[in-house]
Design a protein around this motif. Structure first.
Motif, PDB file in Angstrom:
ATOM      1  N   SER A 169       0.839  -1.201   0.000  1.00  0.00           N
ATOM      2  CA  SER A 169       0.000   0.000   0.000  1.00  0.00           C
ATOM      3  C   SER A 169       0.873   1.250   0.000  1.00  0.00           C
ATOM      4  O   SER A 169       1.829   1.348   0.782  1.00  0.00           O
ATOM      5  CB  SER A 169      -0.912   0.013   1.229  1.00  0.00           C
ATOM      6  N   TYR A 170       0.521   2.177  -0.880  1.00  0.00           N
ATOM      7  CA  TYR A 170       1.255   3.437  -0.994  1.00  0.00           C
ATOM      8  C   TYR A 170       0.284   4.608  -0.942  1.00  0.00           C
ATOM      9  O   TYR A 170      -0.901   4.462  -1.240  1.00  0.00           O
ATOM     10  CB  TYR A 170       2.033   3.495  -2.313  1.00  0.00           C
ATOM     11  N   ARG A 171       0.819   5.758  -0.567  1.00  0.00           N
ATOM     12  CA  ARG A 171       0.053   6.994  -0.560  1.00  0.00           C
ATOM     13  C   ARG A 171       0.630   7.908  -1.636  1.00  0.00           C
ATOM     14  O   ARG A 171       1.834   8.136  -1.684  1.00  0.00           O
ATOM     15  CB  ARG A 171       0.156   7.666   0.804  1.00  0.00           C
ATOM     16  N   TYR A 172      -0.253   8.400  -2.525  1.00  0.00           N
ATOM     17  CA  TYR A 172       0.222   9.300  -3.576  1.00  0.00           C
ATOM     18  C   TYR A 172       0.557  10.656  -2.968  1.00  0.00           C
ATOM     19  O   TYR A 172      -0.257  11.253  -2.261  1.00  0.00           O
ATOM     20  CB  TYR A 172      -0.843   9.456  -4.661  1.00  0.00           C
ATOM     21  N   LEU A 173       1.769  11.151  -3.250  1.00  0.00           N
ATOM     22  CA  LEU A 173       2.227  12.409  -2.682  1.00  0.00           C
ATOM     23  C   LEU A 173       2.035  13.587  -3.627  1.00  0.00           C
ATOM     24  O   LEU A 173       1.285  14.511  -3.349  1.00  0.00           O
ATOM     25  CB  LEU A 173       3.708  12.292  -2.286  1.00  0.00           C
ATOM     26  N   TYR A 174       2.723  13.545  -4.769  1.00  0.00           N
ATOM     27  CA  TYR A 174       2.631  14.668  -5.699  1.00  0.00           C
ATOM     28  C   TYR A 174       3.221  14.276  -7.051  1.00  0.00           C
ATOM     29  O   TYR A 174       3.845  13.222  -7.201  1.00  0.00           O
ATOM     30  CB  TYR A 174       3.371  15.898  -5.151  1.00  0.00           C
ATOM     31  N   LYS A 175       3.018  15.162  -8.017  1.00  0.00           N
ATOM     32  CA  LYS A 175       3.539  14.962  -9.366  1.00  0.00           C
ATOM     33  C   LYS A 175       4.526  16.075  -9.667  1.00  0.00           C
ATOM     34  O   LYS A 175       4.299  17.238  -9.340  1.00  0.00           O
ATOM     35  CB  LYS A 175       2.396  14.994 -10.377  1.00  0.00           C
TER      36      LYS A 175
ATOM     37  N   ASN B 241       7.053  14.831 -15.229  1.00  0.00           N
ATOM     38  CA  ASN B 241       6.542  13.558 -15.739  1.00  0.00           C
ATOM     39  C   ASN B 241       6.737  12.406 -14.760  1.00  0.00           C
ATOM     40  O   ASN B 241       6.818  11.244 -15.161  1.00  0.00           O
ATOM     41  CB  ASN B 241       7.223  13.214 -17.073  1.00  0.00           C
ATOM     42  N   ILE B 242       6.807  12.729 -13.485  1.00  0.00           N
ATOM     43  CA  ILE B 242       7.057  11.700 -12.475  1.00  0.00           C
ATOM     44  C   ILE B 242       6.049  11.814 -11.334  1.00  0.00           C
ATOM     45  O   ILE B 242       5.760  12.905 -10.845  1.00  0.00           O
ATOM     46  CB  ILE B 242       8.493  11.819 -11.909  1.00  0.00           C
ATOM     47  N   PHE B 243       5.513  10.657 -10.921  1.00  0.00           N
ATOM     48  CA  PHE B 243       4.632  10.586  -9.766  1.00  0.00           C
ATOM     49  C   PHE B 243       5.447  10.096  -8.566  1.00  0.00           C
ATOM     50  O   PHE B 243       6.262   9.181  -8.688  1.00  0.00           O
ATOM     51  CB  PHE B 243       3.478   9.603 -10.006  1.00  0.00           C
ATOM     52  N   TYR B 244       5.176  10.670  -7.396  1.00  0.00           N
ATOM     53  CA  TYR B 244       5.870  10.271  -6.176  1.00  0.00           C
ATOM     54  C   TYR B 244       4.879   9.622  -5.209  1.00  0.00           C
ATOM     55  O   TYR B 244       3.786  10.147  -4.986  1.00  0.00           O
ATOM     56  CB  TYR B 244       6.528  11.481  -5.507  1.00  0.00           C
ATOM     57  N   PHE B 245       5.286   8.479  -4.641  1.00  0.00           N
ATOM     58  CA  PHE B 245       4.448   7.733  -3.712  1.00  0.00           C
ATOM     59  C   PHE B 245       5.245   7.397  -2.451  1.00  0.00           C
ATOM     60  O   PHE B 245       6.470   7.270  -2.496  1.00  0.00           O
ATOM     61  CB  PHE B 245       3.965   6.420  -4.336  1.00  0.00           C
ATOM     62  N   MET B 246       4.518   7.218  -1.333  1.00  0.00           N
ATOM     63  CA  MET B 246       5.161   6.827  -0.076  1.00  0.00           C
ATOM     64  C   MET B 246       4.567   5.508   0.413  1.00  0.00           C
ATOM     65  O   MET B 246       3.347   5.346   0.469  1.00  0.00           O
ATOM     66  CB  MET B 246       4.959   7.897   0.999  1.00  0.00           C
ATOM     67  N   ASN B 247       5.454   4.568   0.740  1.00  0.00           N
ATOM     68  CA  ASN B 247       5.031   3.286   1.282  1.00  0.00           C
ATOM     69  C   ASN B 247       4.441   3.514   2.671  1.00  0.00           C
ATOM     70  O   ASN B 247       5.097   4.087   3.544  1.00  0.00           O
ATOM     71  CB  ASN B 247       6.225   2.329   1.359  1.00  0.00           C
ATOM     72  N   GLU B 248       3.201   3.069   2.882  1.00  0.00           N
ATOM     73  CA  GLU B 248       2.532   3.320   4.157  1.00  0.00           C
ATOM     74  C   GLU B 248       3.106   2.493   5.302  1.00  0.00           C
ATOM     75  O   GLU B 248       2.895   2.816   6.463  1.00  0.00           O
ATOM     76  CB  GLU B 248       1.034   3.034   4.023  1.00  0.00           C
ATOM     77  N   ARG B 249       3.832   1.455   4.973  1.00  0.00           N
ATOM     78  CA  ARG B 249       4.387   0.585   6.012  1.00  0.00           C
ATOM     79  C   ARG B 249       5.799   0.999   6.405  1.00  0.00           C
ATOM     80  O   ARG B 249       6.140   1.048   7.586  1.00  0.00           O
ATOM     81  CB  ARG B 249       4.369  -0.866   5.517  1.00  0.00           C
ATOM     82  N   THR B 250       6.632   1.318   5.398  1.00  0.00           N
ATOM     83  CA  THR B 250       8.038   1.641   5.670  1.00  0.00           C
ATOM     84  C   THR B 250       8.337   3.137   5.576  1.00  0.00           C
ATOM     85  O   THR B 250       9.411   3.573   5.980  1.00  0.00           O
ATOM     86  CB  THR B 250       8.945   0.916   4.663  1.00  0.00           C
ATOM     87  N   TYR B 251       7.404   3.897   4.989  1.00  0.00           N
ATOM     88  CA  TYR B 251       7.560   5.338   4.745  1.00  0.00           C
ATOM     89  C   TYR B 251       8.615   5.655   3.687  1.00  0.00           C
ATOM     90  O   TYR B 251       8.987   6.812   3.502  1.00  0.00           O
ATOM     91  CB  TYR B 251       7.884   6.092   6.047  1.00  0.00           C
TER      92      TYR B 251
END
Length: 202
Positions: A71-77, A80-90
């Motif tokens: 599971s990831y949380r979408y952070l920002y764009k 041309n790149i999307f950034y996500f954060m892992n909800e378990r490990t951050y």
């Protein structure tokens, strides 16, 4: 990726077949009165979601694929790149837009929780496959045209611009600043919702 005999087929196994990755969602070992035994399988394409049936002989060699998802949380764009954060490990990861094949990616909004799937090739290398978004999401209406009095009674629709910039049809009674629930799989309006704001206790 490892090869295995079709006699070891089981539900939930991921395989590479015809250069694509499938999940075995069902199978049946068939022993005809004449001829050789075979496995009748139902396969789900991991990228497109399409389901098909295929028969494999009992001696057929298949390629087993290791799939990892989290599971990831979408952070920002950024460009041309999307950034996500892992909800378990951050831990944060970045994915190029061109690698994301989702047709509903226009509904991706900051803070959205998604599942990201990877093809694990070895201990040091894993390849992004796809991300799975929730089927329904609540959005704020940023812009929509006002309607004439009486038009709301006729059940007419109009174009609304959501907080992500996505345009879609909503009922004429929807106003700017309201919140709507959208089915992002078929890109359709479901209902108007009341936004609930939870205040933190001191």
């Amino acid at each position: 990726m490892t090869n295995f005999n079709s006699m070891n087929i089981r539900k939930g196994l991921y395989i590479q077949w015809n250069e694509e990755i499938y999940k075995i969602i069902d199978f049946l070992h068939v022993k005809p009165g004449k001829g050789y035994a075979f496995f009748r399988t139902k396969l789900k394409n991991l990228i497109t979601g399409h389901v098909l049936e295929n028969n494999f002989s009992a001696k057929h060699k298949l390629k087993k694929v290791q799939i990892e998802f989290d599971s990831y949380r979408y952070l920002y764009k950024e460009i041309n790149i999307f950034y996500f954060m892992n909800e378990r490990t951050y831990d944060q990861i970045q994915i190029e837009i061109k690698l994301i094949k989702n047709t509903n990616i226009e509904f991706l909004k900051e803070g959205m929780k998604v599942k990201i799937f990877f093809h694990v090739k070895n201990e040091k290398e894993k390849i992004f496959l796809f991300l799975k978004m929730p089927s329904t999401v609540i959005f704020k209406v940023e812009h929509t045209e006002s309607v004439k009095k009486g038009d709301t009674i006729n059940n007419s629709n109009k174009i609304a611009v959501l907080e992500t910039g996505t345009r879609l049809l909503v009922p004429s009674f929807i106003d700017i600043g309201e919140f709507v629930k959208i089915n992002i799989e078929n890109k359709s309006y479901i209902e108007r919702v009341r936004k609930i704001i939870c205040n933190k206790k001191n």
